[in-house]
Scaffold this motif. Structure first.
Motif, PDB file in Angstrom:
ATOM      1  N   PRO A 454       0.829  -1.224   0.000  1.00 26.37           N
ATOM      2  CA  PRO A 454       0.000   0.000   0.000  1.00 26.37           C
ATOM      3  C   PRO A 454       0.855   1.263   0.000  1.00 26.37           C
ATOM      4  N   LYS A 455       0.360   2.299  -0.676  1.00 28.95           N
ATOM      5  CA  LYS A 455       1.107   3.550  -0.811  1.00 28.95           C
ATOM      6  C   LYS A 455       1.063   4.389   0.463  1.00 28.95           C
ATOM      7  N   HIS A 456      -0.043   4.333   1.178  1.00 29.13           N
ATOM      8  CA  HIS A 456      -0.235   5.254   2.299  1.00 29.13           C
ATOM      9  C   HIS A 456      -0.249   4.543   3.653  1.00 29.13           C
ATOM     10  N   LEU A 457       0.305   3.333   3.699  1.00 31.77           N
ATOM     11  CA  LEU A 457       0.329   2.581   4.953  1.00 31.77           C
ATOM     12  C   LEU A 457       1.598   1.746   4.997  1.00 31.77           C
ATOM     13  N   ASP A 458       2.368   1.895   6.047  1.00 29.84           N
ATOM     14  CA  ASP A 458       3.583   1.105   6.225  1.00 29.84           C
ATOM     15  C   ASP A 458       3.217  -0.197   6.923  1.00 29.84           C
ATOM     16  N   ILE A 459       3.050  -1.264   6.136  1.00 33.66           N
ATOM     17  CA  ILE A 459       2.595  -2.537   6.707  1.00 33.66           C
ATOM     18  C   ILE A 459       3.672  -3.203   7.557  1.00 33.66           C
ATOM     19  N   ALA A 460       4.877  -2.658   7.543  1.00 35.84           N
ATOM     20  CA  ALA A 460       5.939  -3.186   8.393  1.00 35.84           C
ATOM     21  C   ALA A 460       5.903  -2.584   9.786  1.00 35.84           C
ATOM     22  N   LYS A 461       4.993  -1.614   9.980  1.00 36.65           N
ATOM     23  CA  LYS A 461       4.927  -0.932  11.273  1.00 36.65           C
ATOM     24  C   LYS A 461       3.488  -0.861  11.787  1.00 36.65           C
ATOM     25  N   LEU A 462       2.849  -2.000  11.834  1.00 32.59           N
ATOM     26  CA  LEU A 462       1.466  -2.065  12.335  1.00 32.59           C
ATOM     27  C   LEU A 462       1.418  -2.441  13.810  1.00 32.59           C
ATOM     28  N   ASN A 463       2.578  -2.638  14.417  1.00 34.15           N
ATOM     29  CA  ASN A 463       2.604  -2.947  15.852  1.00 34.15           C
ATOM     30  C   ASN A 463       1.822  -1.899  16.623  1.00 34.15           C
ATOM     31  N   GLY A 464       1.215  -2.330  17.722  1.00 36.89           N
ATOM     32  CA  GLY A 464       0.539  -1.365  18.565  1.00 36.89           C
ATOM     33  C   GLY A 464      -0.609  -1.961  19.340  1.00 36.89           C
ATOM     34  N   HIS A 465      -1.328  -1.111  19.999  1.00 37.56           N
ATOM     35  CA  HIS A 465      -2.460  -1.489  20.850  1.00 37.56           C
ATOM     36  C   HIS A 465      -3.755  -1.260  20.079  1.00 37.56           C
ATOM     37  N   TYR A 466      -4.587  -2.296  19.999  1.00 37.68           N
ATOM     38  CA  TYR A 466      -5.863  -2.223  19.283  1.00 37.68           C
ATOM     39  C   TYR A 466      -6.984  -2.534  20.264  1.00 37.68           C
ATOM     40  N   GLY A 560     -10.065 -15.615   7.732  1.00 34.23           N
ATOM     41  CA  GLY A 560     -10.822 -14.593   7.025  1.00 34.23           C
ATOM     42  C   GLY A 560      -9.902 -13.477   6.567  1.00 34.23           C
ATOM     43  N   THR A 561     -10.490 -12.345   6.197  1.00 37.18           N
ATOM     44  CA  THR A 561      -9.738 -11.216   5.668  1.00 37.18           C
ATOM     45  C   THR A 561      -9.794 -10.039   6.630  1.00 37.18           C
ATOM     46  N   ALA A 562      -8.641  -9.379   6.800  1.00 42.08           N
ATOM     47  CA  ALA A 562      -8.552  -8.156   7.596  1.00 42.08           C
ATOM     48  C   ALA A 562      -8.037  -7.035   6.706  1.00 42.08           C
ATOM     49  N   VAL A 563      -8.556  -5.836   6.929  1.00 39.08           N
ATOM     50  CA  VAL A 563      -8.114  -4.664   6.184  1.00 39.08           C
ATOM     51  C   VAL A 563      -7.528  -3.664   7.181  1.00 39.08           C
ATOM     52  N   PHE A 564      -6.241  -3.383   7.042  1.00 36.12           N
ATOM     53  CA  PHE A 564      -5.571  -2.447   7.935  1.00 36.12           C
ATOM     54  C   PHE A 564      -5.575  -1.037   7.343  1.00 36.12           C
ATOM     55  N   THR A 565      -5.773  -0.066   8.218  1.00 31.69           N
ATOM     56  CA  THR A 565      -5.614   1.333   7.868  1.00 31.69           C
ATOM     57  C   THR A 565      -4.753   1.985   8.953  1.00 31.69           C
ATOM     58  N   GLU A 566      -4.469   3.252   8.788  1.00 28.12           N
ATOM     59  CA  GLU A 566      -3.679   3.946   9.803  1.00 28.12           C
ATOM     60  C   GLU A 566      -4.436   4.031  11.128  1.00 28.12           C
ATOM     61  N   ARG A 567      -5.757   3.976  11.089  1.00 27.04           N
ATOM     62  CA  ARG A 567      -6.579   4.142  12.295  1.00 27.04           C
ATOM     63  C   ARG A 567      -6.889   2.837  13.006  1.00 27.04           C
TER      64      ARG A 567
END
Length: 603
Positions: A454-466, A560-567
């Motif tokens: 993805p152009k607007h999301l760094d998928i290598a840095k999705l670590n965090g609290h959800y 299943g499928t997950a869609v990651f965004t910045e939020r």
């Protein structure tokens, strides 16, 4: 806690020792001879051994007028019988009539009948109104609120019991929280369809019913059932309390297995093999029990433990109510909604759902009953009212436990109905192939030819609290090299190692511990662009005969499928558990939060 109608099916199969095993003579109590033939006794134990089921119990009941009974059984009394096969626990104690099994969603009918008793007894609410099946939930529970305002205001007790509120299962939100907190969290859960449009199995409904019983009667659901059903019917060892059951020394242990090779399972089923290839089967472990607590937080959905001695009394009471008002039993066994609009198997009719009971026809006879499952324990209740006959099965094995129950259920019915040989169905083959087709090999996902980043999301840095207000929170951790990871908190790294070999990797892998009843971990594998494949995994400690932790049991549940965004991340692919009638949500990349089944905010 499932009906399967409802239960999440796991992908792991069962362990079978390499050396052939001999069928045992079952434990039996009741009049002699058995209601079942010696041939069927042997067949049942052969199936148990073949599919690695650790222990199995059967309780049967036939009325004095039942055509099922042979001349040796003729009398004015009911014929009640229990059978036990295999081992009850990690200590290899044999299953007997006192062994306690979790009946899971077969507990729902106790909940439904309790509410029916309160209605039958003309209970008056604090508002002065009489309690009815048409009483609105909001008029009793101030915690009750749904996102759909109309459904929130109009869902009544019958809607809860018949599972038609418009809400999907959302079972991954269940995890050791109180009924009050679980129900209060429903306002944060999305509906998957309109109220009263489709049947969707829902454990939240029955937990809500349990709290209604408590508010109306002043007794908790377990207390009410003890006083008004267990004691009057004579179910002496029945309990909702898992801890008390363990102290009694009669509680069975649950068993579960790690990933199988389904290709070898299919090969052996097609060949009609008497013994399964060891590659079809996983490594067996004893998970002890599905919860380390007393389990009372899930009482409404499926918390009861029963012995075979109590099961046969319960089957008799439902066939011929002498303690319960017959009108209430009739109400809960009347189909109020359709679960499957078309027959799904030969000789089966359309499925209807009453209140905690399923109704359908088999070879022209009406069948009433239910199924149930919690990790490591499966049960099936089957009654043929026209014949005055019924039985209950329970096993202490996950994975293919329900599958084995279904085979035995149909073979008992075929023998009782005296089906001619030319009309018999090979239920093991038919149900086995159908189950494998449903399961597929969901961990083998074809990767895109040219996966995009993805152009607007760094998928290598999705670590965090959800976080989700009903599902809870988890920390997402990147797994740098799953092939070489070792150790990890609660065996987390080994989870990824277990799933990793069967996944076509196109990018980063992430792992989260979620600690729920039906899922302990979430694994995310990059697929394409901002799309990831999610896998729910249930990992439990494995206990040896010294009651010491000897390893881990890892069981893939669903993908299943997950869609990651910045939020955050939106979950799709029936993560919410709507079932076949409704199906999964459709991805909208322009509104992932709004279109997702469950949205976890990144904080």
């Amino acid at each position: 806690m499932t009906l399967f109608l409802g239960a999440l099916i796991s992908f792991a199969a069962l362990l079978l020792a390499c050396a052939p095993q001999q069928t045992q003579q079952p434990f039996k109590s009741g009049r002699s001879p058995s209601l079942l033939s010696p041939r069927l006794h042997q067949r049942i134990d052969k199936l148990r051994i073949k599919w690695g089921v650790k222990g199995l119990t059967i309780a049967l009941a036939a009325s004095p007028n039942s055509t099922v009974r042979s001349a040796e059984h003729l009398s004015d009394d009911w014929t009640l019988e229990t059978l036990g096969f295999g081992q009850a626990d990690k200590y290899d104690n044999e299953v007997d009539g006192d062994t306690l099994f979790a009946i899971a969603s077969n507990s729902k009918v106790f909940n439904a009948l309790s509410l029916g008793l309160l209605i039958h007894n003309n209970t008056i609410l604090s508002s002065g109104a009489k309690l009815e099946w048409t009483t609105k939930v909001k008029d009793i529970l101030h915690e009750w609120k749904l996102q759909d305002r109309y459904a929130s205001d109009h869902v009544d007790l019958l809607d809860l019991g018949t599972m038609r509120s418009g809400m999907p299962r959302h079972d991954y939100a269940h995890g050791g929280i109180s009924p009050v907190d679980l129900i209060a969290g429903m306002r944060h859960l999305k509906a998957s369809t309109e109220m009263r449009r489709d049947f969707q199995y829902n454990n939240h409904h029955y937990i809500t019913m349990g709290l209604i019983i408590e508010r109306v009667s002043g007794l908790t659901l377990p207390e009410y059932v003890q006083q008004h059903i267990f004691d009057p019917v004579g179910l002496k060892s029945a309990t909702y309390n898992s801890t008390h059951a363990a102290v009694s020394g009669h509680r069975s242990d649950g068993f579960m297995n790690t990933l199988p090779n389904l290709e070898f399972c299919k090969k052996d089923i097609l060949a009609g093999a008497d013994q399964l290839d060891s590659r079809c089967l996983g490594v067996q472990g004893c998970l002890d029990w599905w919860t380390e607590t007393d389990g009372l937080f899930e009482a409404g959905a499926g918390g009861i433990l029963l012995s075979a001695i109590d099961m046969k009394k319960w089957v008799q009471e439902l066939l011929n109510p002498t303690v319960l008002p017959p009108s209430i039993v009739k109400e809960v066994t009347t189909a109020h909604t359709v679960t499957d609009g078309k027959p799904t198997l030969p000789h089966y009719g359309i499925n209807g759902y009453g209140i905690g009971q399923v109704m359908y026809s088999y070879r022209g006879f009406k069948i009433e009953g239910h199924t149930g499952s919690v990790p490591g324990q499966m049960s099936t209740m089957t009654r043929v009212p026209e014949l005055g006959f019924g039985f209950m099965l329970a096993v202490n094995q996950d994975n293919f436990g329900s599958f084995v129950n279904n085979i035995i259920q149909n073979e008992i019915l075929d023998e009782i109905l005296e089906v001619k040989e030319w009309d018999l169905v090979d239920w093991e083959k038919m149900l086995g192939l159908r189950l494998l087709e449903q399961l597929g090999d969901a961990t083998k996902v074809e990767k895109p030819r040219h996966p995009k980043v993805p152009k607007h999301l760094d998928i290598a840095k999705l670590n965090g609290h959800y976080h989700h207000k009903a599902y809870g929170a988890w920390d997402l951790v990147k797994v740098e090299n799953p092939a070489s990871t070792e150790g990890g908190k609660d065996g987390s790294a080994r989870i990824v190692e277990t799933v990793y070999p069967k996944i076509n990797i196109t990018g980063p892998i992430y792992l989260a511990e979620v600690d729920k009843i039906f899922v302990s971990h979430l694994v995310f594998f990059h697929f394409d662009d901002n799309l990831f494949n999610w896998t729910t995994v249930l990992q439990k400690n494995s206990y040896n005969s010294e009651n010491e932790v000897s390893g881990k049991i890892t069981n893939v549940q669903q993908t299943g499928t997950a869609v990651f965004t910045e939020r955050g991340v939106g979950m799709y692919g029936d993560y919410w558990g709507s079932g076949a009638a409704v199906g999964p949500a459709v991805i909208d990349q322009h509104d992932v939060k709004g279109s997702s089944e469950v949205w976890y905010e990144r904080t």
